[in-house]
Design an enzyme around this catalytic site. Structure first.
Site, PDB file in Angstrom:
ATOM      1  CG  HIS A  51       8.290  -1.602   3.529  1.00 21.64           C
ATOM      2  ND1 HIS A  51       7.405  -2.609   3.844  1.00 21.64           N
ATOM      3  CD2 HIS A  51       7.639  -0.450   3.843  1.00 21.64           C
ATOM      4  CE1 HIS A  51       6.275  -2.082   4.298  1.00 21.64           C
ATOM      5  NE2 HIS A  51       6.399  -0.773   4.329  1.00 21.64           N
ATOM      6  CG  HIS A 102       0.740   4.237   7.663  1.00 18.23           C
ATOM      7  ND1 HIS A 102      -0.351   3.746   6.990  1.00 18.23           N
ATOM      8  CD2 HIS A 102       1.758   3.395   7.370  1.00 18.23           C
ATOM      9  CE1 HIS A 102      -0.006   2.656   6.316  1.00 18.23           C
ATOM     10  NE2 HIS A 102       1.262   2.422   6.528  1.00 18.23           N
ATOM     11  CD  GLU A 107       3.049  -1.586   6.464  1.00 22.37           C
ATOM     12  OE1 GLU A 107       2.921  -0.412   6.791  1.00 22.37           O
ATOM     13  OE2 GLU A 107       3.220  -1.935   5.268  1.00 22.37           O
ATOM     14  CG  HIS A 135      -0.274  -0.005   2.532  1.00 22.07           C
ATOM     15  ND1 HIS A 135      -0.806  -0.595   3.656  1.00 22.07           N
ATOM     16  CD2 HIS A 135       0.913   0.509   2.925  1.00 22.07           C
ATOM     17  CE1 HIS A 135       0.027  -0.426   4.666  1.00 22.07           C
ATOM     18  NE2 HIS A 135       1.077   0.249   4.259  1.00 22.07           N
TER      19      HIS A 135
HETATM   20  C1  DHB Z   1       6.405   3.356   2.132  1.00 25.74           C
HETATM   21  C2  DHB Z   1       5.750   2.146   2.335  1.00 25.74           C
HETATM   22  C3  DHB Z   1       4.736   2.037   3.296  1.00 25.74           C
HETATM   23  O1  DHB Z   1       4.090   0.862   3.570  1.00 25.74           O
HETATM   24  C4  DHB Z   1       4.346   3.142   4.011  1.00 25.74           C
HETATM   25  O2  DHB Z   1       3.322   3.012   4.872  1.00 25.74           O
HETATM   26  C5  DHB Z   1       5.007   4.359   3.832  1.00 25.74           C
HETATM   27  C6  DHB Z   1       6.034   4.456   2.891  1.00 25.74           C
HETATM   28  C7  DHB Z   1       7.484   3.486   1.106  1.00 25.74           C
HETATM   29  O3  DHB Z   1       7.858   2.497   0.478  1.00 25.74           O
HETATM   30  O4  DHB Z   1       7.957   4.604   0.888  1.00 25.74           O
HETATM   31 FE    FE Z   2       2.620   1.089   5.407  1.00 28.64          FE
END
Ligand code: DHB
Ligand code: FE
Length: 284
Positions: free
Chosen positions: A197, A59, A244, A12
């Site tokens: 990530h 978030h 997540e 997302h």
């Molecule tokens: C990014 C990914 C995320 O899941 C998020 O909540 C905020 C930023 C990113 O890849 O920049």
């Molecule tokens: Fe996220």
């Protein structure tokens, strides 16, 4: 009775929303990301459900350190796109399904899961970006998402976070709740966020293709075994924001115990700081 027809899993990333809203989807960088959702948009038109139960994380948008519900179910009639610092995304207001949401809350809380009931909430990229990816940009003439959505927010931002096991079992309780709702609704359950990530600290930028690929394999074939993975393994292997992915287990737990049909599978690096993963599973 209502039934769960399919589940959808997708990252997302907020920059995906910005790429859509600013008309950058044709740029070579983004084209490779959106190509993975061409099938999905056609599938979605053919398999539009009556309601989407959309599992995502807020978030620090609607919630903050002042209030941290582990599981929050949106019972309102509508949810506005949130202003995350650049103004709200130019996407439709999300229409809820207060009746089904209240029924699920009743059933799941009586099954010993403590949900926070939310009657007013703006929804951030965690919810609106998956809708955009699956439904495309709504047109000016028909500025609406294709069906009502029940937002279900999971705390994966502030520790302690719920375990994968608890998420999987919660998914099962949601399935039972949906199947006891006395109306012939087709319901999809979506799990969003991930894949690997990390946005912060010395390991910022971490991607782990081997972990992501194994996670997708196990989510399809051995979700119960996968649900036993401790949260520290997500953080070590998939990065601090890789946690997540526990939300995908809620959607998977909501599926039938029979093996699902894999309608679509996609994986791509990079999109912003994230490995984009995407699955569509249909109940047999
Ligand atoms: C990014 C990914 C995320 O899941 C998020 O909540 C905020 C930023 C990113 O890849 O920049
Ligand atoms: Fe996220």
């Amino acid at each position: 009775m209502a039934r769960i027809t399919a589940s959808v899993y997708t990252s997302h990333v907020p920059a995906i929303g910005a790429a859509l809203d600013l008309g950058k989807t044709g740029e070579p960088y983004w084209q490779k990301v959106f190509a993975g959702y061409e099938f999905s948009k056609a599938w979605m038109k053919e398999h539009t459900p009556d309601v989407i139960f959309l599992v995502y994380n807020d978030h620090a948008t609607a919630f903050s350190l002042e209030m941290i519900p582990t599981f929050a179910i949106g019972c309102a009639a509508e949810f506005k796109p949130a202003d995350e610092g650049w103004g709200p995304r130019p996407v439709p207001v999300v229409q809820g399904h207060p009746e089904l949401a209240a029924h699920i809350a009743q059933s799941v809380i009586q099954d010993d899961f403590d949900l926070t009931i939310v009657n007013r909430m703006d929804v951030d990229h965690g919810l609106t970006v998956p809708l955009s990816l699956m439904c495309g940009q709504p047109s000016v003439d028909n500025f609406a998402w294709p069906c009502p959505v029940i937002p279900f927010a999971v705390n994966v931002v502030q520790y302690p976070v719920p375990s994968g096991r608890r998420c999987f079992n919660l998914g099962r309780a949601i399935r039972k709740a949906v199947e006891s709702y006395d109306a012939p609704l087709k319901v999809q359950v979506w799990g969003t966020g991930g894949m690997s990530h990390q946005l912060q600290g010395p390991r910022a930028g971490l991607i782990n293709r081997a972990f992501d690929s194994a996670f997708l394999d196990r989510l399809i074939a051995d979700p119960e075994g996968l649900s036993k993975m401790p949260h520290i393994d997500y953080v070590r292997e998939a990065g601090s924001e890789g946690i997540e992915l526990v939300m995908w287990l809620i959607a998977r737990g909501a599926m039938s115990d029979n093996p699902p049909k894999v309608a679509h599978r996609f994986y791509h690096v990079p999109a912003s700081n994230t490995a984009v993963g995407h699955l569509i599973l249909e109940n047999a």
